[in-house]
Design a protein around this motif. Structure first.
Motif, mmCIF file in Angstrom:
data_model
loop_
_atom_site.group_PDB
_atom_site.id
_atom_site.type_symbol
_atom_site.label_atom_id
_atom_site.label_comp_id
_atom_site.label_asym_id
_atom_site.label_seq_id
_atom_site.Cartn_x
_atom_site.Cartn_y
_atom_site.Cartn_z
ATOM 1 N N GLY A 138 1.600 1.799 43.933
ATOM 2 C CA GLY A 138 2.663 2.668 43.463
ATOM 3 C C GLY A 138 2.596 3.988 44.201
ATOM 4 O O GLY A 138 1.516 4.562 44.372
ATOM 5 N N VAL A 139 3.725 4.459 44.676
ATOM 6 C CA VAL A 139 3.798 5.681 45.472
ATOM 7 C C VAL A 139 4.695 6.669 44.736
ATOM 8 O O VAL A 139 5.787 6.311 44.283
ATOM 9 N N ALA A 140 4.248 7.921 44.614
ATOM 10 C CA ALA A 140 5.041 8.945 43.935
ATOM 11 C C ALA A 140 4.880 10.275 44.650
ATOM 12 O O ALA A 140 3.775 10.629 45.078
ATOM 13 N N ASP A 141 5.994 11.003 44.782
ATOM 14 C CA ASP A 141 5.893 12.321 45.390
ATOM 15 C C ASP A 141 5.860 13.394 44.304
ATOM 16 O O ASP A 141 5.916 13.108 43.101
ATOM 17 N N ASP A 142 5.751 14.652 44.722
ATOM 18 C CA ASP A 142 5.589 15.743 43.767
ATOM 19 C C ASP A 142 6.900 16.138 43.096
ATOM 20 O O ASP A 142 6.923 17.073 42.287
ATOM 21 N N LYS A 143 7.986 15.440 43.419
ATOM 22 C CA LYS A 143 9.268 15.682 42.757
ATOM 23 C C LYS A 143 9.623 14.559 41.784
ATOM 24 O O LYS A 143 10.737 14.512 41.268
ATOM 25 N N GLY A 144 8.673 13.649 41.568
ATOM 26 C CA GLY A 144 8.888 12.589 40.608
ATOM 27 C C GLY A 144 9.564 11.347 41.141
ATOM 28 O O GLY A 144 9.866 10.419 40.374
ATOM 29 N N ARG A 145 9.792 11.289 42.445
ATOM 30 C CA ARG A 145 10.403 10.087 43.032
ATOM 31 C C ARG A 145 9.324 9.032 43.249
ATOM 32 O O ARG A 145 8.206 9.360 43.678
ATOM 33 N N THR A 146 9.658 7.782 42.965
ATOM 34 C CA THR A 146 8.649 6.718 42.997
ATOM 35 C C THR A 146 9.126 5.526 43.814
ATOM 36 O O THR A 146 10.322 5.250 43.910
ATOM 37 N N TRP A 147 8.143 4.836 44.376
ATOM 38 C CA TRP A 147 8.376 3.610 45.137
ATOM 39 C C TRP A 147 7.220 2.658 44.849
ATOM 40 O O TRP A 147 6.152 3.075 44.401
ATOM 41 N N THR A 148 7.407 1.384 45.158
ATOM 42 C CA THR A 148 6.311 0.417 45.078
ATOM 43 C C THR A 148 6.247 -0.338 46.398
ATOM 44 O O THR A 148 7.260 -0.544 47.072
ATOM 45 N N THR A 149 5.039 -0.738 46.750
ATOM 46 C CA THR A 149 4.864 -1.479 47.990
ATOM 47 C C THR A 149 3.643 -2.375 47.880
ATOM 48 O O THR A 149 2.931 -2.363 46.871
ATOM 49 N N GLY A 150 3.373 -3.144 48.926
ATOM 50 C CA GLY A 150 2.229 -4.044 48.917
ATOM 51 C C GLY A 150 2.395 -5.143 47.883
ATOM 52 O O GLY A 150 3.503 -5.546 47.533
ATOM 53 N N GLY A 151 1.274 -5.628 47.420
ATOM 54 C CA GLY A 151 1.280 -6.653 46.383
ATOM 55 C C GLY A 151 0.874 -8.032 46.863
ATOM 56 O O GLY A 151 0.726 -8.953 46.052
#
Length: 229
Positions: free
Chosen positions: A174-187
């Protein structure tokens, strides 16, 4: 939805920034090392010129490059040219790409890139923008990841997160930046989930291999090692 017309306008703007910055270099500066191992700044500029022509090939239904050896040979051939020749080639090849991408077309069609990779024709302008923006940073002349437009940074993070999604060597992340935007990768690999947090430029730097991720916060395991692009 991908807006290829918007992306083409953004390519023009990014190219103008690149040309303006490169125009301030002299022949000696172009011959100096870039941030890419084994490549001078001249190699980076030559690659950008040949990439523009390669993407014209893609849009017009031809192979992107004749083969990998030809691609590499053309870059090596063009890298040592003097600044005037490099700038003229970069300007003219960029114009050819814009012309090819500006005409009416079926933008929903599937096109083929290097190594059999396929994509929607509508994403080709964004792919060109990626090349221009990130390689401008690679020149090491004062344009940094933090200078990239935020809209581009977040889209490219999403693009790379999608690219590594399900990769057999990358744990669920799970990837998240300091503005609250999120992404998912891998798995695709055993382990995880891992949570990676940081500023958007630092996240992009890790995902695209321009930074080592040491400025990121990681929970649930070590920072995943990502395969090369």
């Amino acid at each position: 939805m991908i807006d290829h017309a918007h992306d083409l306008d953004a390519v023009r703007e990014a190219t103008d920034r690149l040309l303006s910055a490169t125009g301030k270099l002299d022949d000696a500066a172009l011959a100096e090392p870039s941030r890419l191992p084994g490549w001078s700044r001249g190699h980076v500029v030559a690659h950008l010129s040949r990439n523009a022509d390669a993407l014209v090939n893609v849009l017009q239904g031809r192979p992107m490059y004749a083969d990998s050896e030809t691609r590499d040979r053309d870059i090596e051939r063009d890298a040592p040219r003097p600044k005037a020749e490099q700038l003229a080639d970069l300007t003219e090849s960029a114009a050819r790409f814009v012309e090819a991408a500006s005409g009416p077309a079926d933008w929903s069609r599937t096109v083929t890139l290097r190594n059999g990779v396929t994509d929607s024709a509508s994403r080709i302008p964004f792919r060109r923008r990626i090349e221009v923006e990130l390689h401008h940073v690679d020149l090491g002349i004062g344009y940094e990841l933090e200078d990239l437009p935020d809209e581009f940074v977040t889209r490219e993070i999403g693009f790379l997160a999608e690219r590594f999604g399900g990769h057999p060597d990358v744990v669920s992340t799970g990837v998240a930046d300091d503005k609250g935007r999120t992404w998912t990768t891998g798995g695709g690999a055993e382990g995880g989930p891992v949570a990676v947090r940081g500023t958007a430029p630092e996240l992009l730097g890790w995902l695209c291999g321009r930074r080592d991720g040491s400025a990121l916060t990681v929970e649930g395991g070590p920072l995943p090692a990502l395969p090369p692009l």
